[in-house]
Design a protein around this motif. Structure first.
Motif, PDB file in Angstrom:
ATOM      1  N   LEU A   1       0.827  -1.210   0.000  1.00 46.48           N
ATOM      2  CA  LEU A   1       0.000   0.000   0.000  1.00 46.48           C
ATOM      3  C   LEU A   1       0.861   1.259   0.000  1.00 46.48           C
ATOM      4  N   GLU A   2       1.913   1.254   0.799  1.00 46.54           N
ATOM      5  CA  GLU A   2       2.801   2.423   0.878  1.00 46.54           C
ATOM      6  C   GLU A   2       3.402   2.730  -0.475  1.00 46.54           C
ATOM      7  N   ARG A   3       3.842   1.700  -1.176  1.00 45.29           N
ATOM      8  CA  ARG A   3       4.440   1.943  -2.493  1.00 45.29           C
ATOM      9  C   ARG A   3       3.389   2.386  -3.505  1.00 45.29           C
ATOM     10  N   ALA A   4       2.194   1.811  -3.432  1.00 42.29           N
ATOM     11  CA  ALA A   4       1.133   2.181  -4.363  1.00 42.29           C
ATOM     12  C   ALA A   4       0.748   3.647  -4.203  1.00 42.29           C
ATOM     13  N   TYR A   5       0.639   4.101  -2.957  1.00 43.51           N
ATOM     14  CA  TYR A   5       0.314   5.507  -2.722  1.00 43.51           C
ATOM     15  C   TYR A   5       1.485   6.414  -3.090  1.00 43.51           C
ATOM     16  N   ALA A   6       2.704   5.935  -2.929  1.00 36.76           N
ATOM     17  CA  ALA A   6       3.876   6.745  -3.290  1.00 36.76           C
ATOM     18  C   ALA A   6       3.887   7.043  -4.779  1.00 36.76           C
ATOM     19  N   VAL A   7       3.391   6.110  -5.590  1.00 37.99           N
ATOM     20  CA  VAL A   7       3.368   6.304  -7.041  1.00 37.99           C
ATOM     21  C   VAL A   7       2.453   7.463  -7.419  1.00 37.99           C
ATOM     22  N   ILE A   8       1.249   7.500  -6.844  1.00 35.05           N
ATOM     23  CA  ILE A   8       0.344   8.595  -7.190  1.00 35.05           C
ATOM     24  C   ILE A   8       0.821   9.909  -6.585  1.00 35.05           C
ATOM     25  N   ARG A   9       1.455   9.853  -5.420  1.00 39.63           N
ATOM     26  CA  ARG A   9       2.000  11.084  -4.837  1.00 39.63           C
ATOM     27  C   ARG A   9       3.113  11.636  -5.712  1.00 39.63           C
ATOM     28  N   GLU A  10       3.900  10.758  -6.301  1.00 39.09           N
ATOM     29  CA  GLU A  10       4.974  11.204  -7.200  1.00 39.09           C
ATOM     30  C   GLU A  10       4.390  11.888  -8.429  1.00 39.09           C
TER      31      GLU A  10
ATOM     32  N   PHE B   1      -7.223  11.009 -13.392  1.00 44.62           N
ATOM     33  CA  PHE B   1      -7.893  10.134 -14.359  1.00 44.62           C
ATOM     34  C   PHE B   1      -6.896   9.169 -14.977  1.00 44.62           C
ATOM     35  N   ASP B   2      -5.781   9.708 -15.453  1.00 48.62           N
ATOM     36  CA  ASP B   2      -4.769   8.888 -16.126  1.00 48.62           C
ATOM     37  C   ASP B   2      -4.142   7.880 -15.169  1.00 48.62           C
ATOM     38  N   HIS B   3      -3.832   8.333 -13.960  1.00 46.05           N
ATOM     39  CA  HIS B   3      -3.197   7.434 -12.998  1.00 46.05           C
ATOM     40  C   HIS B   3      -4.109   6.257 -12.659  1.00 46.05           C
ATOM     41  N   HIS B   4      -5.361   6.524 -12.340  1.00 43.69           N
ATOM     42  CA  HIS B   4      -6.268   5.449 -11.939  1.00 43.69           C
ATOM     43  C   HIS B   4      -6.500   4.469 -13.085  1.00 43.69           C
ATOM     44  N   GLU B   5      -6.559   4.974 -14.296  1.00 38.83           N
ATOM     45  CA  GLU B   5      -6.732   4.109 -15.456  1.00 38.83           C
ATOM     46  C   GLU B   5      -5.511   3.213 -15.665  1.00 38.83           C
ATOM     47  N   GLN B   6      -4.335   3.770 -15.461  1.00 40.63           N
ATOM     48  CA  GLN B   6      -3.093   3.045 -15.711  1.00 40.63           C
ATOM     49  C   GLN B   6      -2.688   2.116 -14.567  1.00 40.63           C
ATOM     50  N   HIS B   7      -3.329   2.248 -13.404  1.00 40.84           N
ATOM     51  CA  HIS B   7      -2.966   1.446 -12.237  1.00 40.84           C
ATOM     52  C   HIS B   7      -4.199   0.769 -11.638  1.00 40.84           C
ATOM     53  N   PRO B   8      -4.785  -0.186 -12.373  1.00 44.74           N
ATOM     54  CA  PRO B   8      -5.982  -0.872 -11.845  1.00 44.74           C
ATOM     55  C   PRO B   8      -5.692  -1.640 -10.553  1.00 44.74           C
ATOM     56  N   ASP B   9      -4.455  -2.098 -10.361  1.00 45.71           N
ATOM     57  CA  ASP B   9      -4.117  -2.788  -9.116  1.00 45.71           C
ATOM     58  C   ASP B   9      -4.243  -1.843  -7.923  1.00 45.71           C
ATOM     59  N   PHE B  10      -3.926  -0.571  -8.127  1.00 44.19           N
ATOM     60  CA  PHE B  10      -4.086   0.423  -7.059  1.00 44.19           C
ATOM     61  C   PHE B  10      -5.550   0.514  -6.642  1.00 44.19           C
ATOM     62  N   ILE B  11      -6.442   0.512  -7.613  1.00 40.31           N
ATOM     63  CA  ILE B  11      -7.876   0.587  -7.327  1.00 40.31           C
ATOM     64  C   ILE B  11      -8.312  -0.639  -6.521  1.00 40.31           C
ATOM     65  N   ARG B  12      -7.846  -1.804  -6.912  1.00 35.99           N
ATOM     66  CA  ARG B  12      -8.220  -3.027  -6.192  1.00 35.99           C
ATOM     67  C   ARG B  12      -7.667  -3.011  -4.767  1.00 35.99           C
ATOM     68  N   LEU B  13      -6.418  -2.569  -4.621  1.00 34.56           N
ATOM     69  CA  LEU B  13      -5.802  -2.530  -3.294  1.00 34.56           C
ATOM     70  C   LEU B  13      -6.548  -1.588  -2.356  1.00 34.56           C
TER      71      LEU B  13
END
Length: 221
Positions: free
Chosen positions: A71-80, A104-116
């Motif tokens: 989770l920490e890494r997944a959130y770090a990606v969108i924060r970056e 919009f672009d981030h959520h579309e490109q990272h479906p695993d983030f949405i699931r997590l």
């Protein structure tokens, strides 16, 4: 971190610790997103990374800590992505549209983030609440939104007195729903919200909704 001693690497092969942890996190992200926290198996993650369960415990401490690290890494990606947002040269209307497009672009490109995130909500955010790192990471987007709102209100372009967190929630809600609910929405209404042919339509629609809300005339209380 547990007191487990570092185990010998398979075959005596010396592996870079940072790279090994990154590989474990890559596979763990996929496994948790696929099976959920309860369904994911550390043995499966170990097998797919050609390492051992003991090695995973050495690096992360256990399944709970591994999920938190994911989770920490997944959130770090969108924060970056938010930190890299350059809207200072844009007028408030164009700036808020650009910010919405980044989400919009981030959520579309990272479906695993949405699931997590969906999985973590099932667990009432216990892992996020326990993470010191996530508590400190904040959201660069909120600072950007506050500046844009202030500029828009000073210039008279924005008529709404909007809280930055509320606006962030509004943008995130659309982007999250589009990916998280694509299958149920498609089954019920016969439309795939992630259909590439309609991508630009939805991307523009998000910006239009946000700008319409910020610029709409408000009735006097």
């Amino acid at each position: 971190m547990t007191s487990v001693e570092e185990p010998a690497r398979p075959g005596g092969r010396i592996r870079d610790a940072v790279r090994t942890q990154a590989e474990i996190l890559d596979v763990a992200t996929q496994e948790f997103a696929r099976a959920g926290f309860a369904g994911a198996r550390v043995d499966e993650i170990a097998a797919r990374t050609r390492t051992t369960k003991r090695m995973i415990y050495y690096y992360f401490g256990g399944k709970e800590q591994l999920f938190t690290a994911v989770l920490e890494r997944a959130y770090a990606v969108i924060r970056e992505a938010e930190q890299g947002l350059d809207v200072e040269h844009l007028d408030p209307v164009a700036a808020i549209r650009r910010l919405a497009e980044v989400t919009f672009d981030h959520h579309e490109q990272h479906p695993d983030f949405i699931r997590l995130v969906s999985i973590e909500n099932i667990h009432e955010a216990v892992h996020i609440a326990a993470s010191e790192k996530l508590g400190k990471i904040g959201s660069p987007a909120l600072d950007v939104i506050r500046r844009i709102l202030e500029q828009g209100q000073k210039s008279g372009l924005f008529t709404a007195d909007v809280d930055a967190v509320d606006l962030h929630a509004m943008i995130s809600a659309f982007c999250f729903f589009r990916v998280a609910n694509r299958h149920t929405f498609g089954a019920l209404f016969g439309r795939d919200l992630t259909d590439p042919a309609r991508r630009e339509h939805y991307r523009a629609m998000l910006g239009d909704m946000v700008i319409a809300y910020l610029t709409a005339e408000r009735a006097a209380d």
